[in-house]
Write a protein that holds these residues in place. Structure first.
Motif, PDB file in Angstrom:
ATOM      1  N   VAL A 174      69.483 -16.670  19.359  1.00  0.00           N
ATOM      2  CA  VAL A 174      69.548 -17.746  20.187  1.00  0.00           C
ATOM      3  C   VAL A 174      68.331 -18.876  19.903  1.00  0.00           C
ATOM      4  O   VAL A 174      68.211 -19.564  20.721  1.00  0.00           O
ATOM      5  CB  VAL A 174      69.389 -17.277  21.733  1.00  0.00           C
ATOM      6  CG1 VAL A 174      70.642 -16.808  22.234  1.00  0.00           C
ATOM      7  CG2 VAL A 174      68.198 -16.461  21.945  1.00  0.00           C
ATOM      8  N   ASP A 175      67.625 -18.400  18.684  1.00  0.00           N
ATOM      9  CA  ASP A 175      66.414 -19.316  18.508  1.00  0.00           C
ATOM     10  C   ASP A 175      66.780 -20.253  17.447  1.00  0.00           C
ATOM     11  O   ASP A 175      65.777 -21.114  16.922  1.00  0.00           O
ATOM     12  CB  ASP A 175      65.198 -18.289  17.906  1.00  0.00           C
ATOM     13  CG  ASP A 175      65.942 -17.650  16.449  1.00  0.00           C
ATOM     14  OD1 ASP A 175      66.920 -17.835  16.174  1.00  0.00           O
ATOM     15  OD2 ASP A 175      64.966 -16.793  16.022  1.00  0.00           O
ATOM     16  N   GLY A 176      67.886 -20.589  17.295  1.00  0.00           N
ATOM     17  CA  GLY A 176      68.508 -21.658  16.526  1.00  0.00           C
ATOM     18  C   GLY A 176      68.452 -21.211  14.845  1.00  0.00           C
ATOM     19  O   GLY A 176      68.692 -22.243  14.190  1.00  0.00           O
ATOM     20  N   ASN A 177      68.054 -20.365  14.572  1.00  0.00           N
ATOM     21  CA  ASN A 177      67.951 -19.783  12.814  1.00  0.00           C
ATOM     22  C   ASN A 177      69.366 -19.395  12.393  1.00  0.00           C
ATOM     23  O   ASN A 177      69.411 -19.435  11.292  1.00  0.00           O
ATOM     24  CB  ASN A 177      67.078 -18.581  12.802  1.00  0.00           C
ATOM     25  CG  ASN A 177      65.514 -19.048  12.981  1.00  0.00           C
ATOM     26  OD1 ASN A 177      65.209 -20.310  12.609  1.00  0.00           O
ATOM     27  ND2 ASN A 177      64.671 -18.035  13.623  1.00  0.00           N
ATOM     28  N   ILE A 178      70.372 -19.195  13.409  1.00  0.00           N
ATOM     29  CA  ILE A 178      71.660 -19.200  12.716  1.00  0.00           C
ATOM     30  C   ILE A 178      72.836 -19.942  13.553  1.00  0.00           C
ATOM     31  O   ILE A 178      72.244 -20.369  14.684  1.00  0.00           O
ATOM     32  CB  ILE A 178      72.142 -17.624  13.005  1.00  0.00           C
ATOM     33  CG1 ILE A 178      72.275 -17.167  14.456  1.00  0.00           C
ATOM     34  CG2 ILE A 178      71.147 -16.582  12.424  1.00  0.00           C
ATOM     35  CD1 ILE A 178      72.926 -15.958  14.686  1.00  0.00           C
ATOM     36  N   ASP A 179      73.462 -20.460  13.045  1.00  0.00           N
ATOM     37  CA  ASP A 179      74.605 -21.179  13.646  1.00  0.00           C
ATOM     38  C   ASP A 179      76.084 -20.417  14.188  1.00  0.00           C
ATOM     39  O   ASP A 179      76.579 -19.888  13.123  1.00  0.00           O
ATOM     40  CB  ASP A 179      74.871 -22.563  12.686  1.00  0.00           C
ATOM     41  CG  ASP A 179      76.129 -23.324  13.273  1.00  0.00           C
ATOM     42  OD1 ASP A 179      76.473 -22.949  14.598  1.00  0.00           O
ATOM     43  OD2 ASP A 179      76.571 -24.294  12.557  1.00  0.00           O
ATOM     44  N   ARG A 180      75.871 -20.089  15.262  1.00  0.00           N
ATOM     45  CA  ARG A 180      77.243 -19.086  15.652  1.00  0.00           C
ATOM     46  C   ARG A 180      78.376 -19.817  15.617  1.00  0.00           C
ATOM     47  O   ARG A 180      79.403 -19.179  15.550  1.00  0.00           O
ATOM     48  CB  ARG A 180      76.692 -18.469  17.297  1.00  0.00           C
ATOM     49  CG  ARG A 180      75.625 -17.354  17.019  1.00  0.00           C
ATOM     50  CD  ARG A 180      75.640 -16.713  18.374  1.00  0.00           C
ATOM     51  NE  ARG A 180      75.074 -17.638  19.482  1.00  0.00           N
ATOM     52  CZ  ARG A 180      75.022 -17.304  20.602  1.00  0.00           C
ATOM     53  NH1 ARG A 180      75.508 -16.152  21.094  1.00  0.00           N
ATOM     54  NH2 ARG A 180      74.513 -17.927  21.627  1.00  0.00           N
ATOM     55  N   GLY A 186      82.961  -8.520  26.213  1.00  0.00           N
ATOM     56  CA  GLY A 186      83.556  -9.948  26.415  1.00  0.00           C
ATOM     57  C   GLY A 186      83.480 -10.440  24.795  1.00  0.00           C
ATOM     58  O   GLY A 186      83.858  -9.482  23.931  1.00  0.00           O
ATOM     59  N   LYS A 187      83.502 -11.748  24.714  1.00  0.00           N
ATOM     60  CA  LYS A 187      83.646 -12.354  23.464  1.00  0.00           C
ATOM     61  C   LYS A 187      82.472 -13.048  23.131  1.00  0.00           C
ATOM     62  O   LYS A 187      82.389 -14.148  23.078  1.00  0.00           O
ATOM     63  CB  LYS A 187      84.878 -13.278  23.335  1.00  0.00           C
ATOM     64  CG  LYS A 187      86.322 -12.346  23.380  1.00  0.00           C
ATOM     65  CD  LYS A 187      87.402 -13.244  23.302  1.00  0.00           C
ATOM     66  CE  LYS A 187      88.708 -12.721  23.573  1.00  0.00           C
ATOM     67  NZ  LYS A 187      90.040 -13.453  23.401  1.00  0.00           N
ATOM     68  N   PRO A 188      81.472 -12.502  22.722  1.00  0.00           N
ATOM     69  CA  PRO A 188      80.092 -13.314  22.377  1.00  0.00           C
ATOM     70  C   PRO A 188      79.891 -14.192  21.288  1.00  0.00           C
ATOM     71  O   PRO A 188      79.063 -14.814  21.223  1.00  0.00           O
ATOM     72  CB  PRO A 188      78.983 -11.983  22.385  1.00  0.00           C
ATOM     73  CG  PRO A 188      79.747 -10.537  21.990  1.00  0.00           C
ATOM     74  CD  PRO A 188      81.087 -11.058  22.553  1.00  0.00           C
ATOM     75  N   GLY A 189      81.057 -13.749  20.189  1.00  0.00           N
ATOM     76  CA  GLY A 189      80.994 -14.602  19.039  1.00  0.00           C
ATOM     77  C   GLY A 189      80.068 -13.879  18.074  1.00  0.00           C
ATOM     78  O   GLY A 189      79.673 -14.566  17.046  1.00  0.00           O
ATOM     79  N   TRP A 190      79.372 -12.792  18.213  1.00  0.00           N
ATOM     80  CA  TRP A 190      78.424 -12.199  17.299  1.00  0.00           C
ATOM     81  C   TRP A 190      78.624 -10.806  17.529  1.00  0.00           C
ATOM     82  O   TRP A 190      78.931 -10.049  18.475  1.00  0.00           O
ATOM     83  CB  TRP A 190      77.231 -12.997  17.116  1.00  0.00           C
ATOM     84  CG  TRP A 190      76.584 -12.649  18.681  1.00  0.00           C
ATOM     85  CD1 TRP A 190      76.573 -13.094  19.838  1.00  0.00           C
ATOM     86  CD2 TRP A 190      75.666 -11.581  18.767  1.00  0.00           C
ATOM     87  NE1 TRP A 190      75.805 -12.664  20.766  1.00  0.00           N
ATOM     88  CE2 TRP A 190      75.134 -11.541  20.268  1.00  0.00           C
ATOM     89  CE3 TRP A 190      75.146 -10.385  18.056  1.00  0.00           C
ATOM     90  CZ2 TRP A 190      74.030 -10.641  20.742  1.00  0.00           C
ATOM     91  CZ3 TRP A 190      74.144  -9.392  18.502  1.00  0.00           C
ATOM     92  CH2 TRP A 190      73.823  -9.747  19.855  1.00  0.00           C
ATOM     93  N   GLY A 191      78.034 -10.002  16.457  1.00  0.00           N
ATOM     94  CA  GLY A 191      77.600  -8.612  16.681  1.00  0.00           C
ATOM     95  C   GLY A 191      76.865  -8.195  15.749  1.00  0.00           C
ATOM     96  O   GLY A 191      76.188  -8.805  14.845  1.00  0.00           O
TER      97      GLY A 191
END
Length: 209
Positions: A111-117, A167-172
């Motif tokens: 959530v810090d903006g370093n990755i684009d989910r 759920g479906k967080p969109g990452w793992g």
């Protein structure tokens, strides 16, 4: 105890579409029922790969329904991958400890903006200690359901495991451990990470070569 840390991050996406051949079988219209069934069974066996006595359709869509999916963990639930190597997830990202400093919590944010989910990607964090590699990272942004992760290393191909929140967080998160060959240094140890979905297509991929 010597400790080597190497952090790499990257993202790439590759998509593949594979076609499936279909086959039909027919027996003469006037053949008895038993004769038709015998002929169909013989044709199915002939279509099977060498050394296998099974219908070719055994690896079709029905088999893909049984493809593995990530282990679903509650926020903060710790998973022990090896003594001293633990991972847990929160809504903010991946947390982990390593054997050289099991009391030190490490963290990789989503959530810090370093990755684009919204874009498929994979990251890797690694520690090499006492002849073992402790590997983990994030995967995110792919289509479908992540299913498997394969890591190419200087010691060979390693099959890791996947974790996700409900759920479906969109990452793992993925993780794996392996032995380190004497000629496999930390700078070149991991060369490729591929996460595939339940249909066998690439969900996200990282190449460090």
């Amino acid at each position: 105890m010597k400790r080597t840390l190497k952090y790499l991050a990257g993202a790439a996406v590759t998509a593949a579409v594979a076609g499936m051949a279909t086959m039909s079988y027919a027996a003469p219209a006037d053949a008895p029922h038993d004769t038709a069934a015998t002929a169909q069974a013989a044709q199915l066996r002939a279509a099977a790969p060498a050394g296998e006595d099974r219908p070719a359709t055994a690896t079709g869509p029905a088999a893909r329904k049984n493809a593995p999916t990530p282990r679903i963990v509650a926020p903060g639930e710790r998973v022990t991958a090896a003594p001293g190597f633990q991972l847990w997830l929160t809504a903010e990202g991946k947390h982990w400890t390593t054997p050289s400093m099991p009391e030190l919590e490490q963290f990789r944010s989503v959530v810090d903006g370093n990755i684009d989910r919204g874009t498929p990607g994979v990251s890797v964090q690694s520690e090499i200690s006492d002849g073992r590699a402790y590997l983990s990272g994030l995967y995110y942004g792919g289509k479908g359901t992540a299913s498997t992760v394969v890591i190419e290393t200087a010691s060979g191909t390693v099959h890791g495991k996947l974790l996700e929140l409900p759920g479906k967080p969109g990452w793992g998160a993925w993780y794996a451990t392996t032995d380190v060959r004497p000629d496999g240094g930390p700078l070149t140890f991991v060369s490729d990470i591929t996460v595939r979905d339940t249909k066998g297509k690439i969900y996200a991929q990282l190449t460090t070569r």
